[in-house]
Design a protein around this motif. Structure first.
Motif, PDB file in Angstrom:
ATOM      1  N   TYR A  85      -4.223   4.507   8.669  1.00 13.94           N
ATOM      2  CA  TYR A  85      -3.776   3.288   8.000  1.00 13.94           C
ATOM      3  C   TYR A  85      -2.963   2.350   8.879  1.00 13.94           C
ATOM      4  CZ  TYR A  85      -4.858   6.350   4.081  1.00 13.94           C
ATOM      5  OH  TYR A  85      -5.482   7.215   3.227  1.00 13.94           O
ATOM      6  N   ILE A  86      -2.216   2.928   9.834  1.00 16.07           N
ATOM      7  CA  ILE A  86      -1.276   2.096  10.598  1.00 16.07           C
ATOM      8  C   ILE A  86      -0.922   2.820  11.900  1.00 16.07           C
ATOM      9  CG2 ILE A  86       0.781   3.118   9.504  1.00 16.07           C
ATOM     10  CD1 ILE A  86       2.080   0.366   9.444  1.00 16.07           C
TER      11      ILE A  86
ATOM     12  N   LEU B 197       3.463   7.199   2.807  1.00 18.98           N
ATOM     13  CA  LEU B 197       3.511   6.047   3.715  1.00 18.98           C
ATOM     14  C   LEU B 197       3.462   4.802   2.844  1.00 18.98           C
ATOM     15  CD1 LEU B 197       3.116   4.495   6.441  1.00 18.98           C
ATOM     16  CD2 LEU B 197       0.656   4.953   6.190  1.00 18.98           C
ATOM     17  N   ILE B 198       4.475   3.949   2.967  1.00 12.32           N
ATOM     18  CA  ILE B 198       4.480   2.674   2.250  1.00 12.32           C
ATOM     19  C   ILE B 198       4.335   1.567   3.280  1.00 12.32           C
ATOM     20  CG2 ILE B 198       5.754   1.136   0.702  1.00 12.32           C
ATOM     21  CD1 ILE B 198       7.336   3.537  -0.257  1.00 12.32           C
TER      22      ILE B 198
ATOM     23  N   ALA C   4       7.215  -1.044   7.106  1.00 16.25           N
ATOM     24  CA  ALA C   4       6.522   0.212   6.792  1.00 16.25           C
ATOM     25  C   ALA C   4       7.523   1.367   6.874  1.00 16.25           C
ATOM     26  CB  ALA C   4       5.374   0.442   7.763  1.00 16.25           C
ATOM     27  N   VAL C   5       7.468   2.240   5.877  1.00 19.30           N
ATOM     28  CA  VAL C   5       8.387   3.391   5.854  1.00 19.30           C
ATOM     29  C   VAL C   5       7.645   4.651   5.409  1.00 19.30           C
ATOM     30  CG1 VAL C   5      10.404   1.957   5.284  1.00 19.30           C
ATOM     31  CG2 VAL C   5       9.109   3.034   3.429  1.00 19.30           C
TER      32      VAL C   5
ATOM     33  N   GLU D 268       0.848  -1.204   0.000  1.00 19.84           N
ATOM     34  CA  GLU D 268       0.000   0.000   0.000  1.00 19.84           C
ATOM     35  C   GLU D 268       0.874   1.241   0.000  1.00 19.84           C
ATOM     36  OE1 GLU D 268      -2.905   0.282   3.211  1.00 19.84           O
ATOM     37  OE2 GLU D 268      -2.909  -1.913   3.306  1.00 19.84           O
ATOM     38  N   VAL D 269       0.469   2.240  -0.807  1.00 22.61           N
ATOM     39  CA  VAL D 269       1.140   3.539  -0.766  1.00 22.61           C
ATOM     40  C   VAL D 269       0.067   4.599  -0.519  1.00 22.61           C
ATOM     41  CG1 VAL D 269       2.581   5.219  -1.979  1.00 22.61           C
ATOM     42  CG2 VAL D 269       2.847   2.782  -2.466  1.00 22.61           C
TER      43      VAL D 269
END
Ligand SMILES: [Zn+2]
Length: 215
Positions: free
Chosen positions: A45-46, A20-21, A26-27, A3-4
Motif C-alpha cells: 500500500y505504501i 495501517l492508516i 500515515a501511521v 484508507e485503513v
C-alpha cells in the motif's frame, strides 16, 4: 479518502492486529509480533518510510514485539499511553514470558494522555485513556467518521480483553468498557479478531454486559 488496512501477518490469536492508516499522515496502530510479515503487507500500500508514527494501544507483547523491526523499516516515532511506559521491558507486565520471549526493547518517542488529539489530516483521533486490560491502555476515537480503535479493551461480538489483574483494575476495566460502549461507533477496529461494521453498538453493549459479570 482515508484508507485503513489490517497488515499483520498470520491469523493466529497470539498476534495483535496492526493497522495501517493512510491519511495526509500515515501511521500504524500497534505493532503485532511479526514485523517482517507486517512490512511485507505494508509495502502493498505504501513505502514504509512514509509512515510517521507507530501508536501503541498498550504494552502487551503481542502488540509491541514487532516495534523494533517496524521502527527500523519505517523510521517512525513510537507513541504510547503515559501510564504504560513503566511496564515496557517488564516480562510479566508485557506478558512476554507467555511466549517464552524477552520483552521488546525500543525507545519511546512520545507519550499520549487523555485529551490529546492526533491530527492525521482528514481524520483526527481523540486519545481516550481506557485503563483495565492494562493500567495505561488507550483507545483512539475519530468522531466524524465514527471509527474506534479499541485496543484490547473491547473486542468484537461481545468480547473484551480480560485483565490479568484483580480488584481495582477489574473495576477500571468495566468503567473503560462502559465508556467505549457509550460512543457512537460505525466501525470497530479491535486489537484482535476482525474489524466489524455490523451493529457495532449492540456488539459493544454485549461486551459491557460481559464485563460486568467479571469479579
Ligand atoms: Zn493485550
Amino acid at each position: 479518502m482515508v484508507e485503513v488496512h489490517k497488515v499483520n501477518g498470520g491469523g493466529h490469536s497470539h498476534e495483535g492486529n496492526v493497522y495501517l492508516i493512510i491519511d495526509e499522515v500515515a501511521v500504524l496502530i500497534d505493532a503485532g509480533r511479526d514485523a517482517e510479515a507486517s512490512i511485507e503487507n505494508i509495502e502493498k500500500y505504501i513505502d514504509p518510510k512514509k509512515i510517521e508514527f507507530i501508536i501503541l494501544t498498550h504494552c502487551h507483547h503481542d502488540h509491541t514485539a514487532g516495534v523494533p523491526g517496524l521502527k527500523e523499516a519505517t523510521g517512525a516515532k513510537v507513541l504510547i499511553g503515559e501510564g504504560e511506559v513503566c511496564d515496557l521491558g517488564d516480562d510479566i507486565a508485557t506478558g512476554s514470558y507467555l511466549y517464552e520471549e524477552d520483552p521488546a526493547e525500543f525507545e519511546v518517542d512520545g507519550t499520549l494522555e487523555e485529551g490529546d488529539v492526533i491530527n492525521l489530516g482528514e481524520w483526527s483521533f481523540a486519545v481516550l485513556q481506557t485503563p483495565g486490560h492494562s493500567p495505561g491502555s488507550i483507545a483512539l476515537y475519530e468522531p466524524k467518521a465514527k471509527v474506534l480503535f479499541s485496543g484490547d479493551t473491547i473486542l468484537p461480538h461481545g468480547n473484551i480483553g480480560r485483565t490479568r489483574r484483580s480488584g481495582e483494575m477489574v473495576k477500571e476495566l468495566v468503567k473503560s468498557v462502559e465508556r467505549l460502549a457509550g460512543l457512537d461507533v460505525l466501525v470497530l477496529y479491535p486489537g484482535h479478531m476482525e474489524p466489524t461494521d455490523e451493529n457495532v453498538d449492540e456488539q459493544m453493549r454485549t461486551s459491557l454486559e460481559f464485563a460486568k459479570t467479571i469479579h
